[in-house]
Design an enzyme around this catalytic site. Structure first.
Site, PDB file in Angstrom:
ATOM      1  N   ALA A 166      34.027  45.762  36.386  1.00 10.27           N
ATOM      2  CA  ALA A 166      33.544  45.179  35.136  1.00 10.27           C
ATOM      3  C   ALA A 166      34.721  44.442  34.504  1.00 10.27           C
ATOM      4  O   ALA A 166      35.883  44.739  34.798  1.00 10.27           O
ATOM      5  CB  ALA A 166      33.029  46.278  34.217  1.00 10.27           C
ATOM      6  N   GLU A 213      30.364  50.054  42.455  1.00  7.51           N
ATOM      7  CA  GLU A 213      29.057  50.524  41.979  1.00  7.51           C
ATOM      8  C   GLU A 213      27.950  49.536  42.360  1.00  7.51           C
ATOM      9  O   GLU A 213      26.835  49.935  42.695  1.00  7.51           O
ATOM     10  CB  GLU A 213      29.117  50.739  40.457  1.00  7.51           C
ATOM     11  CG  GLU A 213      30.029  51.915  40.086  1.00  7.51           C
ATOM     12  CD  GLU A 213      30.360  51.971  38.596  1.00  7.51           C
ATOM     13  OE1 GLU A 213      30.890  50.972  38.065  1.00  7.51           O
ATOM     14  OE2 GLU A 213      30.097  53.017  37.963  1.00  7.51           O
ATOM     15  N   GLU A 238      38.608  53.732  37.443  1.00  2.92           N
ATOM     16  CA  GLU A 238      38.426  53.706  35.986  1.00  2.92           C
ATOM     17  C   GLU A 238      39.377  54.626  35.226  1.00  2.92           C
ATOM     18  O   GLU A 238      39.835  54.288  34.135  1.00  2.92           O
ATOM     19  CB  GLU A 238      36.967  54.070  35.625  1.00  2.92           C
ATOM     20  CG  GLU A 238      35.958  52.967  35.883  1.00  2.92           C
ATOM     21  CD  GLU A 238      35.428  52.948  37.305  1.00  2.92           C
ATOM     22  OE1 GLU A 238      35.969  53.671  38.180  1.00  2.92           O
ATOM     23  OE2 GLU A 238      34.470  52.208  37.563  1.00  2.92           O
TER      24      GLU A 238
HETATM   25  N1  CO8 Z   1      38.374  42.350  34.819  1.00  2.00           N
HETATM   26  C1  CO8 Z   1      38.864  41.170  34.370  1.00  2.00           C
HETATM   27  N2  CO8 Z   1      39.732  40.409  35.034  1.00  2.00           N
HETATM   28  C2  CO8 Z   1      40.146  40.858  36.232  1.00  2.00           C
HETATM   29  C3  CO8 Z   1      39.684  42.080  36.786  1.00  2.00           C
HETATM   30  C4  CO8 Z   1      38.756  42.841  36.023  1.00  2.00           C
HETATM   31  N3  CO8 Z   1      38.213  43.980  36.473  1.00  2.00           N
HETATM   32  N4  CO8 Z   1      40.273  42.271  37.972  1.00  2.00           N
HETATM   33  C5  CO8 Z   1      41.078  41.216  38.161  1.00  2.00           C
HETATM   34  N5  CO8 Z   1      40.992  40.363  37.129  1.00  2.00           N
HETATM   35  C6  CO8 Z   1      41.711  39.079  36.949  1.00  2.00           C
HETATM   36  C7  CO8 Z   1      43.165  39.305  36.588  1.00  2.00           C
HETATM   37  O1  CO8 Z   1      43.313  39.541  35.207  1.00  2.00           O
HETATM   38  C8  CO8 Z   1      43.777  38.003  37.042  1.00  2.00           C
HETATM   39  O2  CO8 Z   1      43.509  37.019  36.062  1.00  2.00           O
HETATM   40  P1  CO8 Z   1      44.681  35.958  35.644  1.00  2.00           P
HETATM   41  O3  CO8 Z   1      45.012  35.238  36.928  1.00  2.00           O
HETATM   42  O4  CO8 Z   1      43.988  35.100  34.635  1.00  2.00           O
HETATM   43  O5  CO8 Z   1      45.811  36.771  35.131  1.00  2.00           O
HETATM   44  C9  CO8 Z   1      42.968  37.631  38.268  1.00  2.00           C
HETATM   45  O6  CO8 Z   1      41.751  38.377  38.186  1.00  2.00           O
HETATM   46  C10 CO8 Z   1      43.662  38.026  39.567  1.00  2.00           C
HETATM   47  O7  CO8 Z   1      44.020  39.397  39.487  1.00  2.00           O
HETATM   48  P2  CO8 Z   1      45.502  39.937  39.774  1.00  2.00           P
HETATM   49  O8  CO8 Z   1      46.513  38.889  39.420  1.00  2.00           O
HETATM   50  O9  CO8 Z   1      45.627  41.267  39.103  1.00  2.00           O
HETATM   51  O10 CO8 Z   1      45.440  40.062  41.363  1.00  2.00           O
HETATM   52  P3  CO8 Z   1      46.247  41.095  42.264  1.00  2.00           P
HETATM   53  O11 CO8 Z   1      45.984  40.666  43.679  1.00  2.00           O
HETATM   54  O12 CO8 Z   1      47.647  41.244  41.814  1.00  2.00           O
HETATM   55  O13 CO8 Z   1      45.534  42.518  42.014  1.00  2.00           O
HETATM   56  C11 CO8 Z   1      43.654  44.019  41.760  1.00  2.00           C
HETATM   57  C12 CO8 Z   1      44.192  42.704  42.396  1.00  2.00           C
HETATM   58  C13 CO8 Z   1      44.370  45.199  42.375  1.00  2.00           C
HETATM   59  C14 CO8 Z   1      42.171  44.089  42.093  1.00  2.00           C
HETATM   60  C15 CO8 Z   1      43.885  43.974  40.231  1.00  2.00           C
HETATM   61  O14 CO8 Z   1      43.398  42.755  39.730  1.00  2.00           O
HETATM   62  C16 CO8 Z   1      43.189  45.082  39.504  1.00  2.00           C
HETATM   63  O15 CO8 Z   1      43.661  46.222  39.517  1.00  2.00           O
HETATM   64  N6  CO8 Z   1      42.040  44.784  38.846  1.00  2.00           N
HETATM   65  C17 CO8 Z   1      41.319  45.743  38.069  1.00  2.00           C
HETATM   66  C18 CO8 Z   1      40.557  46.698  38.941  1.00  2.00           C
HETATM   67  C19 CO8 Z   1      39.843  47.731  38.085  1.00  2.00           C
HETATM   68  O16 CO8 Z   1      40.465  48.544  37.423  1.00  2.00           O
HETATM   69  N7  CO8 Z   1      38.502  47.700  38.125  1.00  2.00           N
HETATM   70  C20 CO8 Z   1      37.701  48.618  37.375  1.00  2.00           C
HETATM   71  C21 CO8 Z   1      37.367  48.043  36.042  1.00  2.00           C
HETATM   72  S1  CO8 Z   1      36.516  49.214  35.021  1.00  2.00           S
HETATM   73  C22 CO8 Z   1      34.957  49.196  35.590  1.00  2.00           C
HETATM   74  O17 CO8 Z   1      34.603  48.482  36.493  1.00  2.00           O
HETATM   75  C23 CO8 Z   1      34.022  50.141  34.920  1.00  2.00           C
HETATM   76  C24 CO8 Z   1      32.564  49.785  35.209  1.00  2.00           C
HETATM   77  C25 CO8 Z   1      31.667  50.381  34.231  1.00  2.00           C
HETATM   78  C26 CO8 Z   1      31.744  49.708  32.911  1.00  2.00           C
HETATM   79  C27 CO8 Z   1      30.987  50.452  31.879  1.00  2.00           C
HETATM   80  C28 CO8 Z   1      30.777  49.637  30.604  1.00  2.00           C
HETATM   81  C29 CO8 Z   1      31.472  50.107  29.393  1.00  2.00           C
END
Ligand code: CO8
Length: 258
Positions: free
Chosen positions: A64, A112, A132
């Site tokens: 998300a 999910e 998360e």
């Molecule tokens: N949300 C928003 N932006 C994201 C997300 C995300 N989940 N994941 C990546 N991005 C963006 C980054 O901010 C980045 O943007 P920018 O270039 O503008 O800075 C771009 O995508 C590329 O990402 P990275 O530079 O971080 O790329 P890396 O190769 O270094 O890393 C990862 C890749 C490991 C996937 C890293 O991006 C990461 O850890 N992302 C988050 C993963 C995460 O924690 N996902 C879970 C989110 S919580 C969730 O899904 C809960 C669902 C239920 C919600 C319930 C509602 C309340």
């Protein structure tokens, strides 16, 4: 549409692509709204199978959208979770088989989303996880429910509590994914699998999905009752007549999905 691309092929197979590559296809409100709109509009379209994937090689969906969620109040978070859960339930109940073709990250909401599909194919680059708790939250789009059902309680708890990532082969070993597609063309493999499924009687394939979905919470006795009722329903379809006639005539069936 901004965040979703959808194409329906002549052979009755649909390909839905999450398209926010700059944010690793993270699920924001706009993407969820477009996903809902495609699922609602395609539910009655007679598609034989639906393949879901993410644009680019880096991610199926990295969860998300954290930027969107960061400032949520408790009430807003619950509303967002309710919305995602409802849309993922629509996907789970989609009448035709659904196949997730996962390349790169399928984290949080991305994992999910894959679990709301019937079958999950993983490319060699696939990485699954429910990270998360690293963000101080829990899964909110069904992870605490579907992961337990897919991999069992202990394994699900370990994955959600450690927030560790799982690569493609381990995902298969856990039962989170069906198989690893070695050559890397996971979308091609998913389309081919969809084609093999679609070559069977589409009405019966839909009823297989219904029979499993509508009974997995029932005891065996009630499950069997539901199965025989749906079995009866097959005999009200053209596909049953065609399938059995074709067998007896020693020819290939020409199914219509009706
Ligand atoms: N949300 C928003 N932006 C994201 C997300 C995300 N989940 N994941 C990546 N991005 C963006 C980054 O901010 C980045 O943007 P920018 O270039 O503008 O800075 C771009 O995508 C590329 O990402 P990275 O530079 O971080 O790329 P890396 O190769 O270094 O890393 C990862 C890749 C490991 C996937 C890293 O991006 C990461 O850890 N992302 C988050 C993963 C995460 O924690 N996902 C879970 C989110 S919580 C969730 O899904 C809960 C669902 C239920 C919600 C319930 C509602 C309340």
């Amino acid at each position: 549409m901004e965040c979703i691309r959808f194409v329906s092929r002549d052979d009755g197979i649909g390909l839905l692509t999450l398209h926010r590559p700059k944010a690793l296809n993270a699920l924001n409100s706009q993407l969820l709204a477009e996903l809902e709109s495609v699922l609602v509009s395609q539910a009655g379209s007679g598609l034989f199978a639906l393949v879901l994937t993410g644009q680019g090689d880096r991610a199926f969906a990295a969860g998300a959208d954290i930027a969107e969620m960061a400032g949520f109040s408790a009430a807003q978070a619950e509303t967002f979770a309710a919305r995602g859960q409802r849309i993922f339930e629509l996907l789970e109940a989609f009448p035709a088989p659904t196949i997730a073709a996962v390349k790169g990250f399928a984290l949080g909401g991305g994992c999910e989303l894959a679990m709301a599909c019937d079958l999950v194919l993983a490319g060699p680059s696939a990485v699954f996880g429910q990270p998360e708790v690293k963000l101080g939250v829990i899964p909110g789009f069904g992870g605490t429910q579907r992961l337990v059902r897919r991999v069992g309680r202990q394994r699900a708890l370990e994955l959600m509590m450690t927030a560790r990532n799982v690569k493609a082969q381990e995902a298969v070993d856990l039962g989170l994914a069906l198989q690893v597609v070695d050559d890397g063309d996971v979308v091609g493999a998913a389309m081919a699998l969809a084609g093999r499924i679609a070559a069977n009687g589409p009405a019966a394939v839909r009823l297989v999905k219904r029979a499993v979905a509508e009974t997995d919470h029932l005891d065996l006795h009630r499950g069997l009752a539901a199965e025989r009722s749906l079995f009866g329903l097959c005999f009200a379809t053209d596909d049953q007549t065609e399938g059995m006639d074709a067998f007896l005539d020693r020819r290939k069936p020409a199914f219509t999905g009706r």
